[in-house]
Design a protein around this motif. Structure first.
Motif, mmCIF file in Angstrom:
data_model
loop_
_atom_site.group_PDB
_atom_site.id
_atom_site.type_symbol
_atom_site.label_atom_id
_atom_site.label_comp_id
_atom_site.label_asym_id
_atom_site.label_seq_id
_atom_site.Cartn_x
_atom_site.Cartn_y
_atom_site.Cartn_z
ATOM 1 N N LEU A 9 27.184 -2.056 -14.727
ATOM 2 C CA LEU A 9 27.677 -3.439 -14.188
ATOM 3 C C LEU A 9 27.695 -3.455 -12.514
ATOM 4 N N VAL A 10 27.667 -4.354 -12.105
ATOM 5 C CA VAL A 10 27.745 -4.629 -10.797
ATOM 6 C C VAL A 10 28.928 -5.404 -10.094
ATOM 7 N N ILE A 11 29.744 -4.769 -9.442
ATOM 8 C CA ILE A 11 31.151 -5.460 -9.126
ATOM 9 C C ILE A 11 31.041 -5.886 -7.646
ATOM 10 N N MET A 12 31.350 -7.269 -7.390
ATOM 11 C CA MET A 12 31.701 -7.582 -5.778
ATOM 12 C C MET A 12 32.877 -8.233 -5.924
ATOM 13 N N PRO A 13 33.541 -8.196 -4.593
ATOM 14 C CA PRO A 13 34.980 -8.731 -4.608
ATOM 15 C C PRO A 13 35.180 -9.988 -5.597
ATOM 16 N N ASN A 14 34.316 -10.937 -5.287
ATOM 17 C CA ASN A 14 34.611 -12.241 -6.456
ATOM 18 C C ASN A 14 33.628 -12.324 -7.377
ATOM 19 N N GLN A 15 32.705 -11.312 -7.807
ATOM 20 C CA GLN A 15 32.030 -11.577 -9.024
ATOM 21 C C GLN A 15 31.853 -10.290 -9.803
ATOM 22 N N LEU A 16 31.613 -10.558 -11.098
ATOM 23 C CA LEU A 16 31.329 -9.244 -11.924
ATOM 24 C C LEU A 16 30.244 -9.545 -12.758
ATOM 25 N N LYS A 17 28.999 -8.905 -12.496
ATOM 26 C CA LYS A 17 27.844 -8.790 -13.240
ATOM 27 C C LYS A 17 27.705 -7.798 -14.387
ATOM 28 N N VAL A 59 19.680 -11.415 -5.207
ATOM 29 C CA VAL A 59 20.039 -12.885 -5.032
ATOM 30 C C VAL A 59 21.609 -13.083 -5.140
ATOM 31 N N LEU A 60 22.452 -11.767 -4.987
ATOM 32 C CA LEU A 60 23.792 -11.903 -5.002
ATOM 33 C C LEU A 60 24.056 -11.759 -3.143
ATOM 34 N N LYS A 61 22.936 -11.477 -2.375
ATOM 35 C CA LYS A 61 23.080 -11.578 -1.103
ATOM 36 C C LYS A 61 24.491 -10.780 -0.560
#
Length: 124
Positions: free
Chosen positions: A33-41, A62-64
């Motif tokens: 998975l890919v985790i960012m503070p405000n989204q989870l892929k 594309v997540l920048k």
């Protein structure tokens, strides 16, 4: 290992990790998975470190994010520069580390308000 952090309101926080799993906000995930503070892929198409291609990193472009922490599983491995060339051209740095180290580093950078993405390969 269970992690505790007091400053993560409305953000994705890695709350635990171990062999075969990562918990985000106390929800267990067992696939890459890919985790960012405000989204989870949850649909990152990576299958394992040796099969990573430019396409896998284009998905991250594309997540920048400002920085990508690549959790390479239980073993620290380095990515070929040609795979992340587009990220580098767009001033996005990629740091390779074990998945446990990426989990810990993500929480620190996220709590500092950094625009960080952790692309995590989950080892079984």
């Amino acid at each position: 290992m269970k992690l505790h952090l007091t400053q993560a309101e409305d953000s994705n926080l890695i709350t635990a990790y171990g062999s075969g799993f990562v918990d985000v906000n106390k929800v267990r995930y067992t696939s890459h998975l890919v985790i960012m503070p405000n989204q989870l892929k949850l649909d990152w198409s990576a299958s394992d470190f040796t099969s990573l291609t430019v396409t896998h990193f284009d998905e991250l472009l594309v997540l920048k994010p400002e920085v990508i922490l690549l959790g390479t599983g239980d073993t620290h491995q380095f990515i070929q520069p040609k795979l992340i060339a587009k990220l580098t051209e767009n001033n996005i740095s990629v740091e390779c580390m074990t998945t446990p180290a990426a989990c810990r580093t993500y929480n620190i950078l996220m709590s500092e308000g950094r625009d960080v993405a952790a692309a995590l390969l989950i080892s079984n």
